[in-house]
Scaffold this motif. Sequence first.
Motif, PDB file in Angstrom:
ATOM      1  N   SER A  70     -21.080  -6.272   1.550  1.00 26.47           N
ATOM      2  CA  SER A  70     -20.228  -5.944   0.405  1.00 26.47           C
ATOM      3  C   SER A  70     -20.884  -4.968  -0.563  1.00 26.47           C
ATOM      4  N   SER A  71     -22.199  -4.731  -0.459  1.00 27.66           N
ATOM      5  CA  SER A  71     -22.871  -3.867  -1.437  1.00 27.66           C
ATOM      6  C   SER A  71     -23.814  -2.839  -0.837  1.00 27.66           C
ATOM      7  N   GLU A  72     -24.281  -3.029   0.413  1.00 29.89           N
ATOM      8  CA  GLU A  72     -25.270  -2.130   1.002  1.00 29.89           C
ATOM      9  C   GLU A  72     -24.828  -1.686   2.390  1.00 29.89           C
ATOM     10  N   ALA A  73     -25.445  -0.579   2.847  1.00 26.98           N
ATOM     11  CA  ALA A  73     -25.133  -0.101   4.194  1.00 26.98           C
ATOM     12  C   ALA A  73     -26.257   0.774   4.723  1.00 26.98           C
ATOM     13  N   ASN A  74     -26.419   0.739   6.037  1.00 24.72           N
ATOM     14  CA  ASN A  74     -27.221   1.712   6.769  1.00 24.72           C
ATOM     15  C   ASN A  74     -26.276   2.551   7.611  1.00 24.72           C
ATOM     16  N   TYR A  75     -26.532   3.855   7.665  1.00 22.69           N
ATOM     17  CA  TYR A  75     -25.729   4.768   8.478  1.00 22.69           C
ATOM     18  C   TYR A  75     -26.693   5.549   9.347  1.00 22.69           C
ATOM     19  N   LEU A  76     -26.746   5.192  10.645  1.00 23.57           N
ATOM     20  CA  LEU A  76     -27.745   5.737  11.548  1.00 23.57           C
ATOM     21  C   LEU A  76     -27.087   6.332  12.777  1.00 23.57           C
ATOM     22  N   GLU A  77     -27.692   7.400  13.294  1.00 23.31           N
ATOM     23  CA  GLU A  77     -27.193   7.986  14.535  1.00 23.31           C
ATOM     24  C   GLU A  77     -27.518   7.068  15.696  1.00 23.31           C
ATOM     25  N   GLU A  78     -26.548   6.886  16.585  1.00 21.17           N
ATOM     26  CA  GLU A  78     -26.763   6.048  17.754  1.00 21.17           C
ATOM     27  C   GLU A  78     -27.805   6.693  18.664  1.00 21.17           C
ATOM     28  N   GLU A  79     -28.777   5.921  19.068  1.00 20.88           N
ATOM     29  CA  GLU A  79     -29.840   6.441  19.924  1.00 20.88           C
ATOM     30  C   GLU A  79     -29.316   6.624  21.345  1.00 20.88           C
ATOM     31  N   LYS A  80     -29.581   7.809  21.889  1.00 21.18           N
ATOM     32  CA  LYS A  80     -29.174   8.116  23.255  1.00 21.18           C
ATOM     33  C   LYS A  80     -30.337   8.742  23.998  1.00 21.18           C
ATOM     34  N   LEU A  81     -30.411   8.447  25.299  1.00 23.41           N
ATOM     35  CA  LEU A  81     -31.432   9.074  26.129  1.00 23.41           C
ATOM     36  C   LEU A  81     -31.042  10.523  26.368  1.00 23.41           C
ATOM     37  N   GLU A  82     -31.996  11.412  26.168  1.00 24.89           N
ATOM     38  CA  GLU A  82     -31.727  12.836  26.341  1.00 24.89           C
ATOM     39  C   GLU A  82     -32.322  13.326  27.655  1.00 24.89           C
ATOM     40  N   THR A  83     -31.566  14.157  28.356  1.00 26.02           N
ATOM     41  CA  THR A  83     -32.084  14.773  29.563  1.00 26.02           C
ATOM     42  C   THR A  83     -32.967  15.949  29.176  1.00 26.02           C
ATOM     43  N   PRO A  84     -33.867  16.372  30.073  1.00 23.94           N
ATOM     44  CA  PRO A  84     -34.752  17.493  29.740  1.00 23.94           C
ATOM     45  C   PRO A  84     -33.976  18.715  29.273  1.00 23.94           C
ATOM     46  N   GLY A  85     -34.396  19.282  28.157  1.00 23.14           N
ATOM     47  CA  GLY A  85     -33.770  20.472  27.612  1.00 23.14           C
ATOM     48  C   GLY A  85     -32.791  20.192  26.499  1.00 23.14           C
ATOM     49  N   MET A 206     -16.780   0.766   1.136  1.00 25.20           N
ATOM     50  CA  MET A 206     -17.727   1.392   2.056  1.00 25.20           C
ATOM     51  C   MET A 206     -17.044   2.445   2.908  1.00 25.20           C
ATOM     52  N   GLY A 207     -17.872   3.279   3.534  1.00 24.09           N
ATOM     53  CA  GLY A 207     -17.380   4.284   4.449  1.00 24.09           C
ATOM     54  C   GLY A 207     -18.539   4.980   5.124  1.00 24.09           C
ATOM     55  N   PRO A 208     -18.267   5.881   6.054  1.00 25.94           N
ATOM     56  CA  PRO A 208     -19.328   6.575   6.764  1.00 25.94           C
ATOM     57  C   PRO A 208     -20.044   7.588   5.883  1.00 25.94           C
ATOM     58  N   ASP A 209     -21.270   7.911   6.252  1.00 22.65           N
ATOM     59  CA  ASP A 209     -22.043   8.948   5.580  1.00 22.65           C
ATOM     60  C   ASP A 209     -22.116   8.638   4.087  1.00 22.65           C
TER      61      ASP A 209
END
Length: 288
Positions: A70-85, A206-209
Motif C-alpha cells: 500500500s505504500s512502497e514498490a520495487n520496479y525491476l527489469e525481468e532477468e533474462k538469459l542473453e545469447t552471445p551478442g 501505485m503504477g509502473p515506473d
Amino acid sequence: MRKYYYYTVLFFSFMVSYSQNFQGVAYYESKTAANFDFDRGRDIPEDMKKQMEERMKRMLEKTFILTFNSSEANYLEEEKLETPGQEGGRRMFGFMGDSKYYKNILENRYVNQREVFGKVFLIKDTLPKLTWKLESETKKIGNYTCYKASAVKSVDKLDFRSMRPPRRPDNSKDADTTKTSLLDEVTMPKEITIVAWYTPEIPVNMGPDEYNGLPGLILEVNADRTTILCSKIILNPSHKEDIKEPTKGKEVSQQEFNEILTAKMKEMEENFRNGGGRRDGGGRPGRF
C-alpha cells in the motif's frame, strides 16, 4: 455499547493488519516505437544497420515486475538469459545500465540505483508530481475495469524513449557538421501527454515506473512513443517478496546524475571522433 466499541476496534485492527500484509506483483510489457536515422550523413553498410536496429528493438522492448504494497514498490527489469551478442543492445548508450528502482508513496520519494560503465550511482529524489485529469471513459484490461486519466509531463532531455532524429529535407543525407555530439543530433519535445488506465478494483496508489497518484493500480501507460501494459497480476502471493530500498552507489540527485551522464556521453563522442572508441559504447569510457 462496550460490544460495539470492541467490534469497532477489532475491525480497524484487522484493516491495519491487512494493509501491512497486503502485497501484489504486476508484470508489465514496455515497448517504445523509435525510428532512429542511423545513416544520417554516414555510409553505413546495410548489414550493420540491420544489426543496430535489432539491438535497438531488444533495448526498447522489455518486461518489468512491480512488487508493491500500500505504500512502497520495487520496479525491476525481468532477468533474462542473453545469447552471445545481445549484450550489445544494452551497451548502445551509456545511460542504459542496470536499474533498481524503489519508490515510497507515503514519503513522496524514490531511490534509483543505476550502473553506468561499471560505476554505481544511487539517485535519490522526490517523486515527479503529475496533475491528473480523471475522465469517464472506461475499458477492460484483463478482468479489470479501468478508468482513463491524462496529464502533461515535462520531458527529461536524457530520456531516450522520446528522442527523435533531426529534421532534414527529403532525399538529403547531408549531415550538419555543427552537430558533433549524439545529444546535439537528436531532438526532444519539451512536454508530452500521458494517458493512464487505472483500476479502482485494486485500490492502491501505485503504477509502473515513476507513475502513481491515481485512485487505483495503473495497468496501462501511454507516454509519447512508449506503451507500458500490465500482462499479469498476482495479489497476495503465497510467497511474499521483500520490497527493498537500494543502498549501494554514489548518492546524487536526479539533476546531478543527468549532468554527470551528459558530460560522460560527450566524452565518449570525443573519443569516438579521435578514434579511441566505438559509438556503441565498446571503447573504454574513461573514468568518472
